[in-house]
Scaffold this motif. Structure first.
Motif, PDB file in Angstrom:
ATOM      1  N   LEU A  21       0.836  -1.202   0.000  1.00 32.67           N
ATOM      2  CA  LEU A  21       0.000   0.000   0.000  1.00 32.67           C
ATOM      3  C   LEU A  21       0.877   1.262   0.000  1.00 32.67           C
ATOM      4  N   GLU A  76      -1.011  -3.713   2.304  1.00 30.91           N
ATOM      5  CA  GLU A  76      -2.453  -3.541   2.488  1.00 30.91           C
ATOM      6  C   GLU A  76      -2.866  -4.447   3.661  1.00 30.91           C
ATOM      7  N   THR A 100       5.362   6.226  -2.625  1.00 34.38           N
ATOM      8  CA  THR A 100       4.149   5.956  -3.388  1.00 34.38           C
ATOM      9  C   THR A 100       3.091   5.374  -2.463  1.00 34.38           C
ATOM     10  N   PHE A 101       1.866   5.808  -2.691  1.00 28.75           N
ATOM     11  CA  PHE A 101       0.724   5.282  -1.944  1.00 28.75           C
ATOM     12  C   PHE A 101      -0.254   4.722  -2.958  1.00 28.75           C
ATOM     13  N   ASP A 102      -0.567   3.458  -2.833  1.00 26.47           N
ATOM     14  CA  ASP A 102      -1.480   2.830  -3.768  1.00 26.47           C
ATOM     15  C   ASP A 102      -0.968   2.994  -5.213  1.00 26.47           C
ATOM     16  N   GLY A 103       0.371   2.942  -5.359  1.00 24.09           N
ATOM     17  CA  GLY A 103       0.960   2.993  -6.690  1.00 24.09           C
ATOM     18  C   GLY A 103       1.217   4.378  -7.251  1.00 24.09           C
ATOM     19  N   ARG A 104       0.722   5.426  -6.550  1.00 25.37           N
ATOM     20  CA  ARG A 104       0.917   6.788  -7.072  1.00 25.37           C
ATOM     21  C   ARG A 104       1.901   7.553  -6.203  1.00 25.37           C
ATOM     22  N   SER A 143      -7.501  10.837   0.093  1.00 21.22           N
ATOM     23  CA  SER A 143      -7.194   9.615  -0.648  1.00 21.22           C
ATOM     24  C   SER A 143      -6.891   8.443   0.272  1.00 21.22           C
ATOM     25  N   ARG A 194      -7.341   4.302   4.707  1.00 16.92           N
ATOM     26  CA  ARG A 194      -6.819   2.989   4.350  1.00 16.92           C
ATOM     27  C   ARG A 194      -5.516   2.749   5.094  1.00 16.92           C
TER      28      ARG A 194
END
Lengths: 258, 298
Positions: free
Chosen positions: A3, A29, A67-71, A84, A162
């Motif tokens: 994550l 995650e 990066t968080f969640d891929g971004r 987010s 999250r």
């Protein structure tokens, strides 16, 4: 699935003071991670880099990626990050003392991921921290230390995160209260929210996190499963130093083994 | 007794205006611990804009007021977003100096455009009045009281119940913590400046109504509202209102009675009476009547 991914993070303040260098860590995650280290090791700076509060302290990420969640989230606005899915409770609780408990919770929902669920989320959060439910109308400054910490976490949870980030949630609290908070945090993680916290209390770290990183002078020197890391001789020597501290870890890890 | 009611009425109307001016200071102080020395200039700008839209642009009066509010809100918000956001985190002293700079810019621009001579405001009341029981109630002052109450009520409902009102209170309590939980604090500061601009316009324009007039000296009135803010407590909107009304009453009652009953105090004693009250109150309550000593559990 990962994550949060921090790699090679270097943070400076005012362009001159180096707070951490080349820090890499990740949170899965649903995972729970602890950041250990002595005062001044750079733990809070790592958290600030992730949550976008560095600029407020005149600091900057000069190297590395987050990066968080891929971004990539470097330089993102804190309120956008909350929206987010990254919520946090700062060190020292920092509740809004003059506001009521209820208003503190409402403020936590300002950038919530799904604002239409605010009422339901509040009920869930109050179930996690029952002492707050009886004090909704009171000024938060009048709560006990433990209740204030509960409120700080509850306020962060109002954003429906999250990833929940906590900075020293056990600071200045009695062992019994720390235990209660640990139980609530386990429930939060069990509910699917990932947890990342900076902690000096080995008891709380062991009770709530499965993986741990040791920061020394701004660098990650060891990382392992929390129980293993805390049982490590070298870690004990560098992190706790005193023999009294060693006895504490031995007692806690022993208890955990049973 | 008629004199007393007369003074009470005019003191109350004046106090309402002070309350609005004080509220402008309070909103900004509460959000950023900055005393906005440009508040008086915003007041003047607002009043001149009303006059300009109503007379030069021949807008209907109500529309002129709304347009003037729009201009002042815009000036406040733009100033915050273009200038103040870059000095966020700097010492309060720096920010205070910048507001003094803004004040000078606005005053000079207003003088350059409109000159130093008194102007017509374009309000529909001029000197008309009603006379129940021998007391003269000037329409402009009746409207002052009614409008100010409406504005204050609106502000308090906004502050207490709306989402952004809560965000303002949270930011006032702990800016970093507010950021941390997701409050867009920069937007909150811009909002505070917008509110300050709006209340300044309304306050400025009522200040310039009969029997006063519209000239550049109006921006100095902000200093007269200063005892009101200190009296009420810098960070308390409710205090701003109570402080404002108190100071208005003190000023008018002193003006009415002091020359006859305590002439040894000299002429124009009413000018300093508010400050005397302010000092007396601060001796007893250092945070002001409504200012908060921080909530602390012992």
């Amino acid at each position: 699935m990962t994550l949060l991914e921090v790699s090679g993070l270097t943070v400076t303040y005012g362009g001159a003071v180096l707070a951490c260098e080349g820090v890499s860590l990740s949170v899965d995650e649903g995972g729970s991670v602890c950041l250990l280290g002595a005062n001044g090791a750079g733990k809070t700076s790592v958290l600030r880099a992730i949550t976008g509060l560095l600029r407020y302290h005149n600091g900057a990420v000069v190297h590395g990626s987050i990066t968080f969640d891929g971004r990539s989230i470097i330089g993102a606005d804190t309120s956008k990050l909350v929206a987010s899915g990254i919520a946090q409770a700062l060190e020292g609780r920092r509740i809004f003392r003059d506001l009521t408990v209820s208003d503190n919770l409402r403020a936590g929902a300002f950038s919530a991921r799904d604002r239409s669920r605010e009422k339901r989320v509040r009920d869930e959060v109050l179930q996690l921290f029952p002492p707050l439910a009886a004090r909704l109308g009171q000024a938060a400054g009048y709560l006990s230390g433990g209740e204030q910490q509960m409120l700080a976490i509850a306020r962060a949870m109002m954003a429906q995160p999250r990833l929940l980030i906590l900075d020293e949630p056990s600071l200045g609290l009695a062992p019994l209260v720390v235990e209660q908070i640990g139980a609530s945090l386990r429930e939060i993680v069990a509910g699917g929210c990932s947890l990342m916290m900076v902690e000096q209390s080995t008891a709380l770290a062991l009770a709530t996190t499965s993986y741990a990183y040791l920061l020394e002078n701004g660098c990650v020197t060891h990382h392992d499963r929390t129980a293993h890391l805390l049982a490590d001789e070298r870690v004990r020597a560098s992190y706790l130093g005193t023999s009294a501290g060693q006895a504490e870890v031995a007692a806690v890890t022993g208890e955990k083994a049973r | 007794m008629t004199t007393f009611y007369q003074l009470l009425f005019s003191g109350f109307a004046l106090g309402c205006v002070y309350a609005l001016v004080a509220l402008g200071f309070t909103v900004i102080y509460r959000s950023s611990q900055v005393i906005n020395f440009a508040q008086g200039s915003l007041l003047a700008l607002g009043a001149y804009m009303v006059s300009w839209f109503a007379i030069d642009k021949s807008l209907p009066f109500g529309l002129a007021v709304l347009a003037a509010i729009g201009v002042c809100v815009l000036v406040g918000v733009v100033f915050q977003r273009l200038v103040l956001r870059w000095v966020a985190g700097q010492p309060v002293f720096v920010i205070v100096m910048i507001t003094i700079g803004l004040s000078i810019v606005i005053d000079a621009s207003v003088s350059a455009k409109f000159g130093a001579n008194p102007r017509l405001l374009g309000d529909p009341w001029s000197s008309s009045a009603v006379h129940p029981g021998g007391v003269t109630l000037i329409w402009a002052k009746i409207w002052t009281i009614v409008t100010v109450f409406g504005v204050l009520l609106g502000f308090f409902l906004f502050d207490r119940y709306s989402r952004y009102g809560l965000a303002m209170r949270a930011t006032a309590a702990d800016e970093e913590a507010a950021m941390a939980v997701g409050v867009p604090t920069r937007r909150v500061f811009a909002l505070a400046w917008g509110v300050a601009g709006a209340v300044a316009t309304v306050g400025g324009f009522f200040l310039a109504t009969f029997p006063n007039q519209l000239d550049p000296s109006i921006s100095a009135v902000a200093l007269l509202a200063f005892p009101a803010i200190i009296l009420g407590g810098l960070d308390s909107p409710a205090g701003a209102v109570v402080g404002g009304v108190t100071i208005g009453l003190v000023e008018e009652l002193t003006k009415g009675y002091q020359p006859a009953h305590a002439s040894w105090l000299g002429t124009n004693f009413y000018v300093i009476a508010p400050y005397v009250v302010m000092i007396l109150v601060l001796m007893v309550k250092p945070y002001g009547l409504f200012g908060r000593a921080p909530v602390e559990r012992i």
